[in-house]
Scaffold this motif. Structure first.
Motif, PDB file in Angstrom:
ATOM      1  N   SER A   1       0.857  -1.176   0.000  1.00 47.72           N
ATOM      2  CA  SER A   1       0.000   0.000   0.000  1.00 47.72           C
ATOM      3  C   SER A   1       0.893   1.226   0.000  1.00 47.72           C
ATOM      4  CB  SER A   1      -0.896   0.022   1.244  1.00 47.72           C
ATOM      5  OG  SER A   1      -1.792  -1.065   1.228  1.00 47.72           O
ATOM      6  N   VAL A   2       0.682   2.109  -0.967  1.00 51.24           N
ATOM      7  CA  VAL A   2       1.464   3.345  -1.019  1.00 51.24           C
ATOM      8  C   VAL A   2       0.484   4.499  -1.201  1.00 51.24           C
ATOM      9  CG1 VAL A   2       1.923   2.952  -3.496  1.00 51.24           C
ATOM     10  CG2 VAL A   2       3.272   4.618  -2.249  1.00 51.24           C
ATOM     11  N   GLY A   3       0.709   5.552  -0.436  1.00 49.75           N
ATOM     12  CA  GLY A   3      -0.254   6.642  -0.540  1.00 49.75           C
ATOM     13  C   GLY A   3       0.223   7.928   0.077  1.00 49.75           C
ATOM     14  N   LEU A   4      -0.652   8.917  -0.035  1.00 47.57           N
ATOM     15  CA  LEU A   4      -0.386  10.243   0.511  1.00 47.57           C
ATOM     16  C   LEU A   4      -1.537  10.668   1.386  1.00 47.57           C
ATOM     17  CD1 LEU A   4       0.816  12.216  -2.656  1.00 47.57           C
ATOM     18  CD2 LEU A   4       2.242  11.258  -0.832  1.00 47.57           C
ATOM     19  N   VAL A   5      -1.204  11.493   2.364  1.00 46.59           N
ATOM     20  CA  VAL A   5      -2.199  12.148   3.200  1.00 46.59           C
ATOM     21  C   VAL A   5      -2.022  13.643   2.927  1.00 46.59           C
ATOM     22  CG1 VAL A   5      -2.776  12.665   5.578  1.00 46.59           C
ATOM     23  CG2 VAL A   5      -2.217  10.326   4.924  1.00 46.59           C
ATOM     24  N   LEU A   6      -3.058  14.289   2.397  1.00 48.01           N
ATOM     25  CA  LEU A   6      -2.910  15.659   1.890  1.00 48.01           C
ATOM     26  C   LEU A   6      -3.838  16.624   2.617  1.00 48.01           C
ATOM     27  CD1 LEU A   6      -3.045  14.578  -1.858  1.00 48.01           C
ATOM     28  CD2 LEU A   6      -0.978  15.328  -0.636  1.00 48.01           C
ATOM     29  N   SER A   7      -3.297  17.739   3.050  1.00 48.50           N
ATOM     30  CA  SER A   7      -4.116  18.784   3.661  1.00 48.50           C
ATOM     31  C   SER A   7      -5.178  19.220   2.657  1.00 48.50           C
ATOM     32  CB  SER A   7      -3.224  19.973   4.038  1.00 48.50           C
ATOM     33  OG  SER A   7      -3.964  21.178   3.940  1.00 48.50           O
ATOM     34  N   VAL A   8      -6.461  19.133   3.039  1.00 50.49           N
ATOM     35  CA  VAL A   8      -7.544  19.479   2.121  1.00 50.49           C
ATOM     36  C   VAL A   8      -7.456  20.961   1.755  1.00 50.49           C
ATOM     37  CG1 VAL A   8     -10.044  19.706   1.894  1.00 50.49           C
ATOM     38  CG2 VAL A   8      -9.073  17.616   2.844  1.00 50.49           C
ATOM     39  N   ARG A   9      -7.137  21.805   2.736  1.00 53.64           N
ATOM     40  CA  ARG A   9      -7.021  23.244   2.503  1.00 53.64           C
ATOM     41  C   ARG A   9      -5.934  23.548   1.481  1.00 53.64           C
ATOM     42  NH1 ARG A   9     -10.807  26.572   2.979  1.00 53.64           N
ATOM     43  NH2 ARG A   9     -10.965  27.267   5.133  1.00 53.64           N
ATOM     44  N   ASP A  10      -4.822  22.843   1.593  1.00 55.33           N
ATOM     45  CA  ASP A  10      -3.704  23.064   0.687  1.00 55.33           C
ATOM     46  C   ASP A  10      -3.986  22.508  -0.698  1.00 55.33           C
ATOM     47  OD1 ASP A  10      -1.698  24.399   2.051  1.00 55.33           O
ATOM     48  OD2 ASP A  10      -0.201  22.923   1.396  1.00 55.33           O
ATOM     49  N   LEU A  11      -4.623  21.350  -0.717  1.00 56.47           N
ATOM     50  CA  LEU A  11      -4.902  20.675  -1.983  1.00 56.47           C
ATOM     51  C   LEU A  11      -5.811  21.536  -2.850  1.00 56.47           C
ATOM     52  CD1 LEU A  11      -4.642  18.071  -3.696  1.00 56.47           C
ATOM     53  CD2 LEU A  11      -6.690  17.233  -2.534  1.00 56.47           C
ATOM     54  N   GLU A  12      -6.817  22.150  -2.229  1.00 55.64           N
ATOM     55  CA  GLU A  12      -7.799  22.894  -3.012  1.00 55.64           C
ATOM     56  C   GLU A  12      -7.176  24.121  -3.666  1.00 55.64           C
ATOM     57  OE1 GLU A  12     -10.634  23.866   0.203  1.00 55.64           O
ATOM     58  OE2 GLU A  12     -10.215  25.940  -0.253  1.00 55.64           O
ATOM     59  N   SER A  13      -6.099  24.646  -3.072  1.00 50.00           N
ATOM     60  CA  SER A  13      -5.489  25.820  -3.692  1.00 50.00           C
ATOM     61  C   SER A  13      -4.255  25.447  -4.522  1.00 50.00           C
ATOM     62  CB  SER A  13      -5.135  26.856  -2.620  1.00 50.00           C
ATOM     63  OG  SER A  13      -4.408  26.247  -1.592  1.00 50.00           O
ATOM     64  N   SER A  14      -3.972  24.154  -4.599  1.00 52.67           N
ATOM     65  CA  SER A  14      -2.840  23.748  -5.433  1.00 52.67           C
ATOM     66  C   SER A  14      -3.361  23.526  -6.853  1.00 52.67           C
ATOM     67  CB  SER A  14      -2.217  22.461  -4.906  1.00 52.67           C
ATOM     68  OG  SER A  14      -2.835  21.332  -5.475  1.00 52.67           O
ATOM     69  N   SER A  15      -2.478  23.276  -7.773  1.00 53.02           N
ATOM     70  CA  SER A  15      -2.950  23.017  -9.130  1.00 53.02           C
ATOM     71  C   SER A  15      -2.656  21.567  -9.508  1.00 53.02           C
ATOM     72  CB  SER A  15      -2.269  23.976 -10.107  1.00 53.02           C
ATOM     73  OG  SER A  15      -0.867  23.861  -9.950  1.00 53.02           O
ATOM     74  N   ARG A  16      -2.354  20.750  -8.489  1.00 49.36           N
ATOM     75  CA  ARG A  16      -1.983  19.364  -8.768  1.00 49.36           C
ATOM     76  C   ARG A  16      -3.056  18.427  -8.241  1.00 49.36           C
ATOM     77  NH1 ARG A  16       3.658  18.764  -8.279  1.00 49.36           N
ATOM     78  NH2 ARG A  16       3.281  16.643  -8.993  1.00 49.36           N
ATOM     79  N   ARG A  17      -3.455  17.495  -9.072  1.00 52.86           N
ATOM     80  CA  ARG A  17      -4.468  16.531  -8.644  1.00 52.86           C
ATOM     81  C   ARG A  17      -3.835  15.432  -7.788  1.00 52.86           C
ATOM     82  NH1 ARG A  17      -9.151  15.629  -9.489  1.00 52.86           N
ATOM     83  NH2 ARG A  17      -8.693  13.431  -9.762  1.00 52.86           N
ATOM     84  N   PRO A  18      -4.654  14.810  -6.899  1.00 55.61           N
ATOM     85  CA  PRO A  18      -4.103  13.812  -5.980  1.00 55.61           C
ATOM     86  C   PRO A  18      -3.330  12.680  -6.658  1.00 55.61           C
ATOM     87  CG  PRO A  18      -6.359  14.347  -5.373  1.00 55.61           C
ATOM     88  CD  PRO A  18      -6.079  15.070  -6.654  1.00 55.61           C
ATOM     89  N   GLU A  19      -3.858  12.159  -7.774  1.00 52.63           N
ATOM     90  CA  GLU A  19      -3.168  11.019  -8.396  1.00 52.63           C
ATOM     91  C   GLU A  19      -1.836  11.445  -9.012  1.00 52.63           C
ATOM     92  OE1 GLU A  19      -5.937  12.338  -9.507  1.00 52.63           O
ATOM     93  OE2 GLU A  19      -5.752  12.693 -11.666  1.00 52.63           O
ATOM     94  N   ASP A  20      -1.733  12.723  -9.425  1.00 53.46           N
ATOM     95  CA  ASP A  20      -0.451  13.208  -9.944  1.00 53.46           C
ATOM     96  C   ASP A  20       0.567  13.346  -8.818  1.00 53.46           C
ATOM     97  OD1 ASP A  20      -1.081  13.283 -12.585  1.00 53.46           O
ATOM     98  OD2 ASP A  20      -1.673  15.394 -12.596  1.00 53.46           O
TER      99      ASP A  20
END
Lengths: 436, 99
Positions: free
Chosen positions: A236-255
């Motif tokens: 299992s490999v994955g990321l835990v991403l700040s929702v606040r940060d993700l929404e203002s980033s331009s990168r999608r989770p799978e990228d």
């Protein structure tokens, strides 16, 4: 219209719900365990490692029968930049024996097994059934749940909401605060298939033993962290991403995840595996700060629904918090019924007393500053780079230049990082205060 | 079909690895019209299943069928009333693998 009636209805057959149902059934109470998935665990996704010591008290003898993947004997904390990886890599062979510490698991299997144990104690498991709302008496006390089945009302003296991170029931009961993005991270995960021997070779493990890598950095500038866990025949490999940060980033989770997998520190472990499942789940990150009112008249909340999940850097725990809080809720509900007092006061007093006697509230209180600290900008960017740069310079042989000492390297790298000494000292103090 | 330069596989193939038992009734409804004034488009970036697709006229096209039921979209949505969110009917929706 007919309504089924139970002493208790537990909503959600995850670890919190099954532990609550098990305790209620064991106390001789009739209990209905509701699950909206076709089987318990169908909707549940975590990293994941379970720290199962709490099961010793809930289900003595569980070790021979729980569907675990591997016993974790290797735990590494890795700090990544785009080109560097600095690890604290700890192994203990004692974790491979009887006194094992953590186990990897896949939630659909583990949760199905645990719900089965609640059923063996007498709980009635109802799958493929979504709770659509609370039923209340004229004076507002919770007296059951509505479901999406025809004639699906279920009446109960106590409803225990273990309906997960998006708990609609806690929100309906007005016990939960309106959800706020900064209280959550998004976990995205890939499950990659490998032969067991290949997993053991890549991670240098004996058969049946497992590894748990937690990673700071490598998340493409979005605050968060990464993980790699070994299962029996998958990684299992994955990321835990700040929702606040993700929404203002331009990168999608799978990228972001593809980037993480391609990082030179991670790629040797995960490259070449066949993707057998991709999934995502929210994680309640804010602990005490997001905790709802834990009880109402005829109503209790436990597990992720109550924000009872620990996301504190080297400690990433949720299933054990769910098991412990769910068991406490079940025990409190049974005791309150026995005393004939299922009011908010009667339930809350018993539930909080049990929680106070355990680790859930103590750990969440002690580590309440940890998520903010770990997800802060310096901890996410400047410090990983600083640590890796210092390590690289210490370990690079610069002949014919004579060696520089650690202090002069650290001073030079701190200056180059642009970090202010004042901030670094303040962060060091909060780190010690939080984790010390 | 979009292939990210970093992903080894198409997004559709990635999503095809996960089982979804699709209900006839959508559990999430997006009011595409109220999305026209939205400048952040956070759902387009953040939804891990990539279910929110911008349309040429400034709206949002949404399909509920391959939803992980994670809740990220309503957390990041700034437009009141744009997303109504509930769980799918019992037995349907995402089913993570048992094996």
């Amino acid at each position: 219209m007919s309504s089924e009636s139970f002493d208790a209805v537990v909503v959600g057959a995850g670890p919190a719900g099954s532990a609550a149902a098990l305790r209620l059934a064991r106390a001789g109470r009739s209990v209905c365990l509701l699950e909206r998935g076709p089987f318990p665990g169908a909707k549940n996704l975590f990293g994941g490692v379970i720290y199962p010591r709490i099961l010793d008290t809930i289900l003595p003898g569980w070790t021979g029968e729980a569907p675990i993947e591997r016993r974790v004997t290797r735990r590494a904390t890795m700090i990544l930049t785009d080109t560097q990886c600095l690890s604290v890599d700890f192994r203990s062979s004692s974790w491979g024996g009887e006194a094992y510490n953590g186990v990897t698991a896949l939630r659909p299997r583990f949760d199905s097994w645990l719900a089965g144990r609640a059923v063996a104690e007498g709980a009635v498991l109802l799958t493929s059934t979504t709770a659509t709302g609370l039923i209340r008496t004229a004076d507002g006390a919770v007296s059951g749940v509505r479901t999406d089945r025809p004639d699906g009302d279920l009446l109960a003296r106590v409803v225990v909401a273990c309906d997960g991170v998006n708990s609609f029931l806690a929100r309906e009961a007005n016990s939960a605060k309106p959800p706020s993005p900064e209280h959550y991270t998004l976990g995205v995960k890939e499950v990659l298939a490998f032969a067991p021997e290949e997993i053991e070779r890549r991670f240098a493990l004996a058969p049946g033993e497992g590894a748990d890598f937690e990673v700071l950095g490598g998340t493409g500038g979005v605050a968060g962290g990464g993980f790699v866990y070994t299962n029996s025949e998958t990684i299992s490999v994955g990321l835990v991403l700040s929702v606040r940060d993700l929404e203002s980033s331009s990168r999608r989770p799978e990228d972001l995840l593809a980037c993480f997998k391609a990082n030179p520190g991670i790629a040797p472990y995960v490259s070449g595996g066949e993707l057998v499942e991709y999934g995502a789940h929210l994680i309640p990150e804010a602990g005490i700060a997001m905790m709802p009112e834990l009880a109402g008249d005829g109503f209790l909340v436990a597990g992720d629904a109550a924000g009872m999940c620990l996301a504190a850097g080297i400690w990433l725990e949720g299933v054990n918090f769910a098991l412990s809080s769910g068991a406490a809720a079940g025990e409190a509900a049974a005791a309150a019924m026995a005393a004939g007092d299922v009011t908010k006061a009667g339930l809350k007093r018993r539930y909080t007393a049990l929680l106070e006697a355990g680790f859930v509230l103590a750990d969440l209180r002690r580590l309440r500053r940890a998520p903010e600290l770990v997800l802060g900008a310096r901890m996410q960017g400047a410090y990983p780079a600083l640590a890796c740069n210092i390590a690289e310079r210490m370990l690079t042989v610069t002949n014919p230049e004579p060696k520089a000492g650690l202090r002069s390297i650290a001073r030079a790298e701190l200056k180059r990082s642009g970090l202010r000494l004042r901030d670094a000292v303040r962060d060091a103090v909060s780190l010690v205060r939080t984790f010390g | 079909m979009t292939v990210s330069p970093l992903s080894a596989m198409a997004f559709e193939d990635r999503m095809a690895t996960t089982e979804f038992r699709v209900s006839g009734t959508p559990h999430i409804v997006v009011e595409g019209d109220s999305c026209r004034g939205c400048t952040t488009r956070a759902c387009v970036i953040a939804c891990p299943a990539g279910l929110f697709v911008p349309t040429f006229d400034g709206g949002i096209l949404f399909n509920y069928e391959q939803c992980f039921e994670c809740g990220t979209c309503y957390l990041v949505c700034n437009t009141a009333g744009a997303i109504s969110w509930s769980y799918p009917e019992g037995g349907s929706g995402v089913v993570f693998r048992r094996t």
